[in-house]
Design a protein around this motif. Sequence first.
Motif, PDB file in Angstrom:
ATOM      1  N   VAL A  98      -1.353  -9.828  -4.746  1.00  0.00           N
ATOM      2  CA  VAL A  98      -1.050  -9.443  -3.373  1.00  0.00           C
ATOM      3  C   VAL A  98      -2.118  -8.467  -2.905  1.00  0.00           C
ATOM      4  CG1 VAL A  98       1.446  -9.830  -3.507  1.00  0.00           C
ATOM      5  CG2 VAL A  98       0.514  -7.599  -4.157  1.00  0.00           C
ATOM      6  N   ALA A  99      -2.119  -8.211  -1.612  1.00  0.00           N
ATOM      7  CA  ALA A  99      -3.034  -7.240  -1.004  1.00  0.00           C
ATOM      8  C   ALA A  99      -2.236  -5.999  -0.621  1.00  0.00           C
ATOM      9  CB  ALA A  99      -3.682  -7.848   0.236  1.00  0.00           C
ATOM     10  N   PRO A 100      -2.902  -4.884  -0.406  1.00  0.00           N
ATOM     11  CA  PRO A 100      -2.183  -3.676   0.021  1.00  0.00           C
ATOM     12  C   PRO A 100      -1.397  -3.879   1.320  1.00  0.00           C
ATOM     13  CG  PRO A 100      -4.414  -3.108  -0.641  1.00  0.00           C
ATOM     14  CD  PRO A 100      -4.330  -4.614  -0.624  1.00  0.00           C
ATOM     15  N   GLN A 101      -1.828  -4.803   2.168  1.00  0.00           N
ATOM     16  CA  GLN A 101      -1.163  -5.043   3.450  1.00  0.00           C
ATOM     17  C   GLN A 101       0.022  -6.006   3.339  1.00  0.00           C
ATOM     18  OE1 GLN A 101      -4.468  -5.834   2.869  1.00  0.00           O
ATOM     19  NE2 GLN A 101      -5.321  -3.904   3.603  1.00  0.00           N
ATOM     20  N   THR A 102       0.253  -6.568   2.171  1.00  0.00           N
ATOM     21  CA  THR A 102       1.353  -7.513   1.978  1.00  0.00           C
ATOM     22  C   THR A 102       2.691  -6.808   2.185  1.00  0.00           C
ATOM     23  OG1 THR A 102       0.046  -8.765   0.373  1.00  0.00           O
ATOM     24  CG2 THR A 102       2.429  -9.117   0.340  1.00  0.00           C
ATOM     25  N   LEU A 103       3.585  -7.449   2.904  1.00  0.00           N
ATOM     26  CA  LEU A 103       4.927  -6.900   3.102  1.00  0.00           C
ATOM     27  C   LEU A 103       5.711  -6.958   1.795  1.00  0.00           C
ATOM     28  CD1 LEU A 103       5.921  -8.571   6.495  1.00  0.00           C
ATOM     29  CD2 LEU A 103       5.325  -6.168   6.116  1.00  0.00           C
ATOM     30  N   VAL A 104       6.503  -5.931   1.540  1.00  0.00           N
ATOM     31  CA  VAL A 104       7.330  -5.876   0.334  1.00  0.00           C
ATOM     32  C   VAL A 104       8.271  -7.076   0.290  1.00  0.00           C
ATOM     33  CG1 VAL A 104       9.166  -4.578  -0.832  1.00  0.00           C
ATOM     34  CG2 VAL A 104       7.126  -3.388   0.005  1.00  0.00           C
ATOM     35  N   GLY A 157       0.814  -1.213   0.000  1.00  0.00           N
ATOM     36  CA  GLY A 157       0.000   0.000   0.000  1.00  0.00           C
ATOM     37  C   GLY A 157       0.848   1.264   0.000  1.00  0.00           C
ATOM     38  N   ALA A 158       1.992   1.229   0.681  1.00  0.00           N
ATOM     39  CA  ALA A 158       2.894   2.391   0.706  1.00  0.00           C
ATOM     40  C   ALA A 158       3.491   2.650  -0.676  1.00  0.00           C
ATOM     41  CB  ALA A 158       3.998   2.172   1.738  1.00  0.00           C
ATOM     42  N   ILE A 159       3.791   1.603  -1.407  1.00  0.00           N
ATOM     43  CA  ILE A 159       4.297   1.771  -2.780  1.00  0.00           C
ATOM     44  C   ILE A 159       3.229   2.424  -3.641  1.00  0.00           C
ATOM     45  CG2 ILE A 159       5.014   0.564  -4.884  1.00  0.00           C
ATOM     46  CD1 ILE A 159       6.322  -1.545  -3.109  1.00  0.00           C
TER      47      ILE A 159
END
Length: 144
Positions: free
Chosen positions: A83-89, A4-6
């Motif tokens: 992936v989901a927005p909460q997935t870790l990079v 989500g941050a990306i």
Amino acid sequence: MIIGAILKGKGTEVISVGPADTVLSVARVLSERRIGAALVRDAGGALLGIVSERDIVRGMAAHGPGTTGRSVEEFMTRDLVTVAPQTLVTHALALVTRRRIRHLPVLDGDRLVGLVSIGDLVKARIDEAEQEAEELKAYVAAAG
């Protein structure tokens, strides 16, 4: 850092094509937009698959010169890895490495909210490592 941050930094625009679009028209879209893949969606917006430069090259190798007039539906990858927005990079990086893919659609439930590439993931990880290094330098300088 999470996916989500990306998306907050790069935006949520996703280039899509239709399943009946020709390989040539999709190749032009990829070239004009300077991207490596586009999602394939039906008229209602449902996600059907993804078509990448790699899919096009494989199609050309298998079918020869007539490939450009064929529909993208013949060459797209249907088995999507998402992936989901909460997935870790870090998890997403492991996923693209293990599955040997370069693009991950981002779904929030059933809703498409973006697309990240391996380049986006690597850049995010490098930015994160640089930030950590700066914080450590500041900590050492303050403690010294």
